[in-house]
Design a protein around this motif. Structure first.
Motif, short mmCIF file in Angstrom:
data_model
loop_
_atom_site.label_atom_id
_atom_site.label_comp_id
_atom_site.label_asym_id
_atom_site.label_seq_id
_atom_site.Cartn_x
_atom_site.Cartn_y
_atom_site.Cartn_z
N THR A 96 0.85 -1.18 0.00
CA THR A 96 0.00 0.00 0.00
C THR A 96 0.89 1.23 0.00
O THR A 96 1.99 1.22 0.58
CB THR A 96 -0.93 0.01 1.23
OG1 THR A 96 -1.88 1.07 1.12
CG2 THR A 96 -0.17 0.19 2.52
N GLY A 111 -3.73 5.26 4.39
CA GLY A 111 -4.84 5.18 5.33
C GLY A 111 -6.05 4.49 4.70
O GLY A 111 -5.95 3.44 4.07
N TRP A 112 -7.24 5.13 4.83
CA TRP A 112 -8.48 4.61 4.27
C TRP A 112 -8.81 5.23 2.92
O TRP A 112 -9.87 4.94 2.34
CB TRP A 112 -9.63 4.88 5.23
CG TRP A 112 -9.55 4.14 6.53
CD1 TRP A 112 -8.91 4.53 7.66
CD2 TRP A 112 -10.15 2.87 6.83
NE1 TRP A 112 -9.06 3.59 8.66
CE2 TRP A 112 -9.82 2.56 8.17
CE3 TRP A 112 -10.92 1.97 6.10
CZ2 TRP A 112 -10.24 1.39 8.80
CZ3 TRP A 112 -11.35 0.80 6.72
CH2 TRP A 112 -11.01 0.52 8.05
N SER A 113 -7.90 6.05 2.37
CA SER A 113 -8.25 6.82 1.17
C SER A 113 -8.42 5.95 -0.07
O SER A 113 -9.13 6.33 -1.00
CB SER A 113 -7.17 7.88 0.90
OG SER A 113 -5.92 7.28 0.61
N THR A 144 -9.87 -0.12 2.36
CA THR A 144 -9.58 -0.53 3.73
C THR A 144 -8.12 -0.27 4.09
O THR A 144 -7.20 -0.56 3.32
CB THR A 144 -9.90 -2.03 3.90
OG1 THR A 144 -11.28 -2.22 3.60
CG2 THR A 144 -9.62 -2.48 5.32
N ASP A 145 -7.93 0.29 5.27
CA ASP A 145 -6.59 0.62 5.76
C ASP A 145 -5.82 -0.65 6.12
O ASP A 145 -6.30 -1.49 6.89
CB ASP A 145 -6.73 1.52 6.99
CG ASP A 145 -5.39 1.86 7.60
OD1 ASP A 145 -4.59 2.55 6.94
OD2 ASP A 145 -5.14 1.42 8.74
N TYR A 191 -4.99 -1.12 9.97
CA TYR A 191 -6.13 -1.50 10.79
C TYR A 191 -6.54 -2.95 10.52
O TYR A 191 -6.84 -3.71 11.44
CB TYR A 191 -7.34 -0.57 10.54
CG TYR A 191 -8.51 -0.98 11.42
CD1 TYR A 191 -8.52 -0.67 12.77
CD2 TYR A 191 -9.55 -1.75 10.92
CE1 TYR A 191 -9.54 -1.09 13.60
CE2 TYR A 191 -10.59 -2.18 11.74
CZ TYR A 191 -10.58 -1.85 13.08
OH TYR A 191 -11.58 -2.28 13.91
N ALA A 229 -11.98 -7.16 4.76
CA ALA A 229 -11.70 -5.88 4.10
C ALA A 229 -12.92 -5.36 3.35
O ALA A 229 -13.23 -4.17 3.39
CB ALA A 229 -10.51 -6.05 3.14
N GLU A 236 -14.76 -1.94 5.44
CA GLU A 236 -14.72 -0.62 4.81
C GLU A 236 -16.11 0.01 4.77
O GLU A 236 -16.26 1.22 4.97
CB GLU A 236 -14.12 -0.75 3.41
CG GLU A 236 -13.75 0.58 2.77
CD GLU A 236 -14.85 1.14 1.89
OE1 GLU A 236 -14.98 2.38 1.84
OE2 GLU A 236 -15.59 0.33 1.28
N ARG A 293 -17.31 1.13 8.33
CA ARG A 293 -16.70 2.42 8.70
C ARG A 293 -17.31 3.57 7.91
O ARG A 293 -17.67 4.61 8.47
CB ARG A 293 -15.20 2.38 8.45
CG ARG A 293 -14.48 3.71 8.69
CD ARG A 293 -13.02 3.61 8.32
NE ARG A 293 -12.33 4.90 8.46
CZ ARG A 293 -12.28 5.83 7.52
NH1 ARG A 293 -12.88 5.64 6.34
NH2 ARG A 293 -11.63 6.97 7.72
N ALA A 294 -17.44 3.41 6.59
CA ALA A 294 -17.87 4.51 5.73
C ALA A 294 -19.32 4.90 5.97
O ALA A 294 -19.69 6.06 5.80
CB ALA A 294 -17.68 4.12 4.26
N GLY A 306 -14.87 8.48 11.11
CA GLY A 306 -13.63 7.87 10.63
C GLY A 306 -13.00 6.86 11.56
O GLY A 306 -12.06 6.16 11.17
#
Length: 391
Positions: free
Chosen positions: A35, A40-42, A45-46, A49, A266, A270, A273-274, A280
């Protein structure tokens, strides 16, 4: 001689130790992707985490304890016209008057898990500081292809077909008239109950209006409706890749997600969270144990593929079917942290909208994130319709 009515049978699930050991072995053997630094989460999935979550899943997560907790709910299975359906049927505890039957429909990516916290608040409001007269008989089915319900062996079932199954289920349980509520896919199913079974439904409550379908002249839309539809289009372009895959080629994604528990986590995490009201930080809305209970249900039942195929089925519904107006009294609780929240004008256009509220906390999974607040919303909305179910 007519066929005998199907009979629900108690359901208790106990996972074999070998299945859990296979899961842990797969988790420990995860082949992690690279990655970009500070992604991050951009990009989805981070990585950091998910590594932390997978380590906890493999080394510390106690599935038997979670399974035992879910087993305290009164759970059943029944063969309906097609797939066998797993459901919770929790009757009101010491109601002060007739209890209102209520079928709660979940969405994706979850199952009856979505309502596990809220059920006792609805069946026994007096024990939770509310009016005992607001008690419900609660029915929470797993959608076909989700959780412990059967996976359709033929074409996937759409929301219209599932609404028909829920009407059949409520007949089997002895309920002639009842309320319907839900969110996400469950919002769509509840809407279809109101459209196709209006003589059975006293009222419909939803936490969203789904994605907009409009077959008329755009000039007839109010400015806020046009702005909302445009905003939904932007959301779909930036956040809707999952839906495009699940609506068009779900089987391709199913191979990897059904084989890799880390990949499955994953895909689901995601969205948790979203779509939740967590700013966040996913663990503001869900603990690791709560997240992994949801994901483990998908893993052990092997239902990620069949759950995604419902998007394909719904995508094939003719627009004219989707554009029908719901005449059954309809209410909406639009939680502050949810996605694609519709304007009031759209709700009035598409439903016999009698009530809309905007709770200040909670997101797409409001029954799990804010169970007390969600229970209060249901009690308040359905209160005027209780006598209709027993008339």
């Amino acid at each position: 001689m007519p066929d005998a009515q199907p009979r629900p049978e108690p359901f208790i699930q106990q996972t074999a130790p070998e299945a859990l050991e296979d899961l842990r072995s797969r988790l420990r053997a995860t082949r992690w992707p690279d990655t970009p630094e500070d992604a991050g989460w951009s990009l989805g999935t981070d990585l950091d985490y998910l590594r932390e979550l997978v380590t906890y899943w493999a080394e510390s997560f106690d599935w038997p304890a979670q399974e035992a907790a879910l087993a305290t709910l009164p759970r059943f299975r029944v063969p309906l016209s097609g797939p066998g359906i797993h459901f919770v049927h929790a009757r009101a505890t010491a109601p002060a008057g007739p209890a209102l039957p209520l079928v709660l429909s979940h969405g994706w990516p979850d199952s009856f898990w979505r309502y596990s916290k809220v059920i006792p608040l609805l069946t026994d409001p007096g024990a939770h500081g509310a009016d005992p007269a607001d008690a419900f008989d609660v029915v929470v089915p797993d959608l076909p292809g989700f959780g412990y319900s059967d996976r359709p062996v033929g074409p996937p079932l759409d929301s219209i077909s599932v609404a028909g199954l829920w009407a059949e289920l409520m007949t089997v349980l002895g309920y002639e008239r009842f309320g319907a509520a839900g969110g996400d896919l469950g919002s769509h199913v509840s809407r279809c109950l109101g459209l196709d079974h209006p003589e059975r439904i006293v009222a419909v409550h939803r936490t969203d209006a789904g994605l907009p379908v409009f077959a008329g002249d755009p000039e007839d839309l109010a400015p806020e409706e046009r702005a909302w539809i445009e905003g939904v289009g932007v959301w779909g372009a930036t956040e809707g890749a999952y839906a495009a895959i699940q609506r068009t080629k779900p089987q391709t994604a199913a191979f990897g997600l059904n084989d890799s528990p880390a990949g499955l986590a994953a895909w689901i995490v995601e969205k948790l969270r979203a779509w939740s009201d967590c700013d966040g930080d996913i663990e503001r809305s869900f603990t690791k144990d709560e997240i992994l209970t949801n994901v483990t249900l998908y893993w052990l039942t092997g239902t990620i593929g069949s759950s995604m195929r419902m998007y394909r089925a719904n995508g094939a519904i003719p627009p004219a079917q989707l554009a029908r107006r719901v005449e059954v009294p309809s209410g909406f609780s639009l939680f502050a942290g949810d996605v694609v929240r519709p304007p009031r004008a759209w709700l009035e256009r598409t439903t016999n909208m009698v009530r809309v509220t905007e709770p200040a906390r909670g997101g797409h999974f409001a029954p799990f994130e804010e169970p007390e607040l969600y229970a209060e919303e249901l009690r308040d909305f359905f209160r005027p319709y209780r006598t209709a179910a027993t008339a």
